[in-house]
Design an enzyme around this catalytic site. Sequence first.
Site, PDB file in Angstrom:
ATOM      1  N   CYS A 118       0.836  -1.206   0.000  1.00 20.76           N
ATOM      2  CA  CYS A 118       0.000   0.000   0.000  1.00 20.76           C
ATOM      3  C   CYS A 118       0.869   1.254   0.000  1.00 20.76           C
ATOM      4  O   CYS A 118       1.423   1.632   1.039  1.00 20.76           O
ATOM      5  CB  CYS A 118      -0.911  -0.027   1.237  1.00 20.76           C
ATOM      6  N   CYS A 138      -0.279   4.115   2.192  1.00 24.18           N
ATOM      7  CA  CYS A 138       0.031   3.903   3.616  1.00 24.18           C
ATOM      8  C   CYS A 138       1.515   4.166   3.904  1.00 24.18           C
ATOM      9  O   CYS A 138       1.852   4.755   4.926  1.00 24.18           O
ATOM     10  CB  CYS A 138      -0.273   2.469   4.021  1.00 24.18           C
ATOM     11  N   ASP A 139       2.404   3.732   3.020  1.00 25.93           N
ATOM     12  CA  ASP A 139       3.814   3.626   3.399  1.00 25.93           C
ATOM     13  C   ASP A 139       4.802   4.461   2.583  1.00 25.93           C
ATOM     14  O   ASP A 139       5.991   4.496   2.926  1.00 25.93           O
ATOM     15  CB  ASP A 139       4.254   2.146   3.308  1.00 25.93           C
TER      16      ASP A 139
HETATM   17  C1  LIG Z   1       0.353  -3.903   6.324  1.00 27.52           C
HETATM   18  C2  LIG Z   1      -0.835  -2.995   6.061  1.00 27.52           C
HETATM   19  C3  LIG Z   1      -0.702  -1.642   6.321  1.00 27.52           C
HETATM   20  C4  LIG Z   1      -1.799  -0.788   6.106  1.00 27.52           C
HETATM   21  N1  LIG Z   1      -1.656   0.528   6.409  1.00 27.52           N
HETATM   22  C5  LIG Z   1      -2.705   1.358   6.277  1.00 27.52           C
HETATM   23  C6  LIG Z   1      -2.600   2.738   6.626  1.00 27.52           C
HETATM   24  O1  LIG Z   1      -1.532   3.215   7.048  1.00 27.52           O
HETATM   25  N2  LIG Z   1      -3.698   3.515   6.472  1.00 27.52           N
HETATM   26  C7  LIG Z   1      -4.885   3.039   5.985  1.00 27.52           C
HETATM   27  O2  LIG Z   1      -5.866   3.785   5.908  1.00 27.52           O
HETATM   28  N3  LIG Z   1      -5.007   1.738   5.620  1.00 27.52           N
HETATM   29  C8  LIG Z   1      -3.957   0.893   5.752  1.00 27.52           C
HETATM   30  N4  LIG Z   1      -4.076  -0.420   5.374  1.00 27.52           N
HETATM   31  C9  LIG Z   1      -5.343  -0.864   4.769  1.00 27.52           C
HETATM   32  C10 LIG Z   1      -6.403  -1.110   5.867  1.00 27.52           C
HETATM   33  O3  LIG Z   1      -5.867  -1.978   6.834  1.00 27.52           O
HETATM   34  C11 LIG Z   1      -7.678  -1.675   5.267  1.00 27.52           C
HETATM   35  O4  LIG Z   1      -8.193  -0.787   4.282  1.00 27.52           O
HETATM   36  C12 LIG Z   1      -8.751  -1.879   6.334  1.00 27.52           C
HETATM   37  O5  LIG Z   1      -8.291  -2.708   7.375  1.00 27.52           O
HETATM   38  C13 LIG Z   1     -10.006  -2.496   5.726  1.00 27.52           C
HETATM   39  O6  LIG Z   1     -10.927  -2.719   6.740  1.00 27.52           O
HETATM   40  P1  LIG Z   1     -12.088  -3.811   6.580  1.00 27.52           P
HETATM   41  O7  LIG Z   1     -12.791  -3.833   7.877  1.00 27.52           O
HETATM   42  O8  LIG Z   1     -12.860  -3.550   5.354  1.00 27.52           O
HETATM   43  O9  LIG Z   1     -11.345  -5.195   6.297  1.00 27.52           O
HETATM   44  P2  LIG Z   1     -10.222  -5.968   7.122  1.00 27.52           P
HETATM   45  O10 LIG Z   1      -9.395  -5.057   7.946  1.00 27.52           O
HETATM   46  O11 LIG Z   1      -9.560  -6.835   6.122  1.00 27.52           O
HETATM   47  O12 LIG Z   1     -11.055  -6.872   8.121  1.00 27.52           O
HETATM   48  C14 LIG Z   1     -11.804  -7.969   7.661  1.00 27.52           C
HETATM   49  C15 LIG Z   1     -11.872  -8.999   8.767  1.00 27.52           C
HETATM   50  O13 LIG Z   1     -12.775 -10.031   8.372  1.00 27.52           O
HETATM   51  C16 LIG Z   1     -12.258 -11.265   8.818  1.00 27.52           C
HETATM   52  N5  LIG Z   1     -12.824 -12.343   8.004  1.00 27.52           N
HETATM   53  C17 LIG Z   1     -12.547 -12.631   6.704  1.00 27.52           C
HETATM   54  N6  LIG Z   1     -13.271 -13.704   6.296  1.00 27.52           N
HETATM   55  C18 LIG Z   1     -14.010 -14.097   7.370  1.00 27.52           C
HETATM   56  C19 LIG Z   1     -14.930 -15.155   7.591  1.00 27.52           C
HETATM   57  N7  LIG Z   1     -15.254 -16.023   6.624  1.00 27.52           N
HETATM   58  N8  LIG Z   1     -15.463 -15.289   8.830  1.00 27.52           N
HETATM   59  C20 LIG Z   1     -15.154 -14.407   9.829  1.00 27.52           C
HETATM   60  N9  LIG Z   1     -14.275 -13.389   9.679  1.00 27.52           N
HETATM   61  C21 LIG Z   1     -13.721 -13.223   8.462  1.00 27.52           C
HETATM   62  C22 LIG Z   1     -10.753 -11.122   8.664  1.00 27.52           C
HETATM   63  O14 LIG Z   1     -10.065 -12.028   9.526  1.00 27.52           O
HETATM   64  C23 LIG Z   1     -10.528  -9.659   9.056  1.00 27.52           C
HETATM   65  O15 LIG Z   1     -10.219  -9.524  10.422  1.00 27.52           O
HETATM   66  C24 LIG Z   1      -3.027  -1.302   5.584  1.00 27.52           C
HETATM   67  C25 LIG Z   1      -3.132  -2.662   5.303  1.00 27.52           C
HETATM   68  C26 LIG Z   1      -2.067  -3.508   5.542  1.00 27.52           C
HETATM   69  C27 LIG Z   1      -2.211  -4.994   5.246  1.00 27.52           C
END
Ligand SMILES: Cc1cc2nc3c(=O)[nH]c(=O)nc-3n(C[C@H](O)[C@H](O)[C@H](O)COP(=O)(O)OP(=O)(O)OC[C@H]3O[C@@H](n4cnc5c(N)ncnc54)[C@H](O)[C@@H]3O)c2cc1C
Length: 306
Positions: free
Chosen positions: A135, A138-139
Amino acid sequence: MINNNYDVVIIGGGPAGLAAGLYTSRARLSSLLVEKGIVGGQIAFAEQIDNYPGFPEGVAGVKLGELLHQQATKYGLKTIIAEVTAVELRENQKVVKTTEGNFIGQAVIIASGSERNKLGVPGEEEFTGKGVSYCATCDAYFFREQPVAVVGGGNAAISEALYLSKFASRVIVMHRRQELRATRIIQERAFAEPKIEFLWNTVVEAIEGEDMVGGLKLRNVLTGEKFSINISGIFIAVGFKPNTGYLKGVLPLDTTGAIITNEKMETGIPGIFAAGDIRSNSVRQVIAAAGDGATAAIYAERFITS
Ligand SMILES: Cc1cc2nc3c(=O)[nH]c(=O)nc-3n(C[C@H](O)[C@H](O)[C@H](O)COP(=O)(O)OP(=O)(O)OC[C@H]3O[C@@H](n4cnc5c(N)ncnc54)[C@H](O)[C@@H]3O)c2cc1C
């Protein structure tokens, strides 16, 4: 005490699911969040989040996840650790099947995120967060005046390269083909940017370094020639896989497998909403995921009470 009937069942405990849970619980709807791994979602893997409002010094990803969960739990959100294996529609009921039993919701908010495709090469896992990133938004800031590589040839990769060119000293795009897949206008911008260089027909064989990424071992797929370059960071942009495997045939998905929603986070099936990275065209940022979660929760409440 966990029961089986809830006003709202939320799938996924990342920022989208936790924000949704905060809003539904505060609206006095009984709410269950089902998370299969770490509450906090992908941010648990982010060492530092600098672009989430309200934290001028930044915040560790794990800490932000804990705070989001604490805040939603305070208003009554229940959480279980279990994997959702299917969502079934039975007359007026929505049944969320999990490895810990079945749960029924009047409304369901799907927030199970997406996973970034990996290269699957030596060093990738070891150096994630230590020079390997998925990303640029992000970085990129951490690589000011340093040389970086971008892997991929689609819109995401070239957009990442353009963004990185504002920070890095050099941006080397490596693509396994001879031409890019990105749209023409993005390509033209990249070709016109003096900091961006291209290595065609090239794949990464290994990511190397000591504490942090220091270089890449590469191979030209046409000639077979192997060579190395020194680099401080590598941004991998070879696609995403939305976590929608358990939803096949239930909801309309786009060609990438992401869920299509409207601006109310409605999915096309009344009472089923989607939020965060799992949505088609998501910008994949914490703030956007949290905003989607809030929107989904507000429309889920209206669905239940209408
Ligand atoms: C290393 C890294 C650094 C990042 N840095 C930044 C940053 O600095 N700033 C920023 O804005 N964004 C950053 N991001 C992006 C950000 O983390 C995501 O956009 C955000 O977390 C998305 O949120 P979400 O709730 O949609 O999904 P997610 O955070 O992916 O959460 C989804 C959850 O659903 C769970 N899940 C999946 N399938 C199932 C299932 N079948 N049953 C039950 N649970 C399930 C997963 O385990 C997960 O915990 C970063 C991402 C990464 C990987």
